[in-house]
Design a protein around this motif. Sequence first.
Motif, PDB file in Angstrom:
ATOM      1  N   CYS A 218       0.859  -1.187   0.000  1.00 33.85           N
ATOM      2  CA  CYS A 218       0.000   0.000   0.000  1.00 33.85           C
ATOM      3  C   CYS A 218       0.893   1.235   0.000  1.00 33.85           C
ATOM      4  CB  CYS A 218      -0.913   0.012   1.224  1.00 33.85           C
ATOM      5  SG  CYS A 218      -2.107   1.371   1.223  1.00 33.85           S
TER       6      CYS A 218
ATOM      7  N   ASN B 198       2.733   8.427  -8.156  1.00 27.80           N
ATOM      8  CA  ASN B 198       2.551   6.986  -8.301  1.00 27.80           C
ATOM      9  C   ASN B 198       1.974   6.666  -9.679  1.00 27.80           C
ATOM     10  OD1 ASN B 198       3.371   6.385  -5.618  1.00 27.80           O
ATOM     11  ND2 ASN B 198       1.344   6.956  -4.869  1.00 27.80           N
TER      12      ASN B 198
ATOM     13  N   ASN C 280       1.710  -0.761  -8.307  1.00 25.75           N
ATOM     14  CA  ASN C 280       2.202   0.574  -8.639  1.00 25.75           C
ATOM     15  C   ASN C 280       3.705   0.686  -8.446  1.00 25.75           C
ATOM     16  OD1 ASN C 280       2.771   2.236  -5.857  1.00 25.75           O
ATOM     17  ND2 ASN C 280       1.173   0.695  -5.559  1.00 25.75           N
TER      18      ASN C 280
ATOM     19  N   GLU D 127      -2.413   4.323  -2.034  1.00 23.26           N
ATOM     20  CA  GLU D 127      -2.713   3.634  -3.293  1.00 23.26           C
ATOM     21  C   GLU D 127      -2.493   2.140  -3.096  1.00 23.26           C
ATOM     22  OE1 GLU D 127      -4.002   4.925  -5.828  1.00 23.26           O
ATOM     23  OE2 GLU D 127      -3.546   7.080  -5.749  1.00 23.26           O
TER      24      GLU D 127
ATOM     25  N   ASP E 250      -3.445  -0.238  -5.594  1.00 27.78           N
ATOM     26  CA  ASP E 250      -3.225  -0.915  -6.869  1.00 27.78           C
ATOM     27  C   ASP E 250      -1.741  -1.254  -7.032  1.00 27.78           C
ATOM     28  OD1 ASP E 250      -5.874  -0.611  -7.442  1.00 27.78           O
ATOM     29  OD2 ASP E 250      -5.611   1.119  -8.752  1.00 27.78           O
TER      30      ASP E 250
ATOM     31  N   ASP F 181       0.362   3.271 -12.168  1.00 30.15           N
ATOM     32  CA  ASP F 181      -0.155   1.911 -12.117  1.00 30.15           C
ATOM     33  C   ASP F 181       0.645   0.990 -13.016  1.00 30.15           C
ATOM     34  OD1 ASP F 181      -1.024   2.271 -14.755  1.00 30.15           O
ATOM     35  OD2 ASP F 181      -3.142   2.451 -14.230  1.00 30.15           O
TER      36      ASP F 181
ATOM     37  N   LEU G 244      -1.530   7.501 -11.027  1.00 24.64           N
ATOM     38  CA  LEU G 244      -2.542   7.231 -10.012  1.00 24.64           C
ATOM     39  C   LEU G 244      -2.705   8.486  -9.174  1.00 24.64           C
ATOM     40  CD1 LEU G 244      -1.468   3.659  -8.839  1.00 24.64           C
ATOM     41  CD2 LEU G 244      -3.678   4.252  -9.847  1.00 24.64           C
TER      42      LEU G 244
END
Length: 525
Positions: free
Chosen positions: A420, A508, A493, A489, A491, A510, A516
């Motif tokens: 994360c 960031n 990344n 975030e 996803d 993806d 992102l």
Amino acid sequence: MNNMLRSPSVGPIVGHTTSTSTRIWMRGSDEAPGRTVGVAALYDAKGNYVAKSACYLRLHREYDRTGVVDFTKLKPNTTYSVRVGSLTIDSTDDMANVEDEELLKKLPEAEALCGDLKLLPGESEAKFTTYQDSDEKGLSFIFGSCRYPGLLWAAKKADRIFGSIYEKFQSKNAPQFLLMVGDQIYADKIHRQIPLERADTPSEFHERYVTALSSPNMRALLRSVPTYMILDDHEIEDNWVKGRMDRDADKRLLFQTAISAYMSYQWLHCPRNYGPRGEVQDADGDKLFYSFECNGYPFFVMDSRTQRVRDDKDYVLEDNHLLGYPTKPSAPNYQGQIDILCAWLLSQQKKMGDRPKFIVSPSIFVPNGVETAGTDERSRRKKCEDDSWAAFPETRRQLLQTIVSGNIQNVVFLSGDVHCSNLAKITFTHKTTGQLPLHAFCITSSAFYWPWAFADGDPLSFVHDSKLEGDNFDVNDDVIMSYKAYGFEQDDNFTRIDIVDKEIVVQNYDRNGKALGSKTKVTLA
């Protein structure tokens, strides 16, 4: 002697780079039995051979036939290429007991093989640009962590993001280097307690690395970008602590096997500039932690995994040490990693002033998990079991006391591990005089690929505001550390960092290279 050059089985990888040098890593070919040596040569941007640069390099049998070559006296901010190959030596009786150094003396001049190097396929070539010799243009780099290998048909998904990272390095205003901050492999693909898909032997660990570093996008990226790596737990075993070796002989063997593989594939091409007593040395040292500079910005890359000591029995937090035991007065010549880090911070503040000082910590510095916040018995137990800095308050306290007492500005922690990404601003408050004029930050980038977002990494599982959620930290009797975390975030990344004037710009991206959220700008002191 078989004089047919072969492409490396893994690599080349562009490793530690400066304004005047670079380190290139390779693994010998698997196509022929017998002893192998590496051959390398340097070329300019137009493909012209750089005179007298051709050389042999040892491919260490103890490092799974991997090795490095250093090219020096290069021009700053200049693009070069390197071609590498491996040469198989026939296993004759008169060669069998010859040491590598003596064997290399018996070979023909390496320049005689330059023509054969040019005939090797493109995957045998590495390209890189040396750093500039000043900091006038600031700094830019990409970092991230946690590349789960994928199971069965999902293996291609694990490689996808590295194609997007490669494209960032081929674009205008490309970053200077890539930093990979842990879990580059998963030795335990499913669970450390489940034998299925768990690496135990040297060949199994080597297979993990060969598979990870040979995936198409990853291989293209690593042979075109200076890359720095450091391990975390999954290079060994989930949530690894040193005490497991004391309780189980099998774990000691596992550790030795895992670290040997790590040193072969990730450590060899790093700076390796700390010796057995913790001293800085020009020759290659034996510590896993290291430091380097790029464009005048300093980095200390911590080994926050192999030296951690934790009281798992009585859950006494003061007995936990993240970076090994501190230096003892009775043995002043042997420095603990925490003391080396603190001394490095003080010297960089004196040398660099308020310029950002980056500390690479695979284990997250802040934010802490919600379950570890508070002072009740349950929170204390959860904190002691945690895998981050929260479980090691004495190590954290010594580091923060150094930052406060030394007035060390703009310390930036770079972390991974938690699947994360987020950004946290750290503040320091004196209990009577108010907030101190100290700026510190923690930027976390994770994961490159993690297919089970529902299992962990939930942004709501972290403390977002330590003052509101009861997670402040006593630096000493007078000063408290607080933090606010944001920009979460979950996803897959990676993160790009740019230093422009008095700002750190964080963005960031993806797995497809799309932004992102918006860029976050952090104002420096």
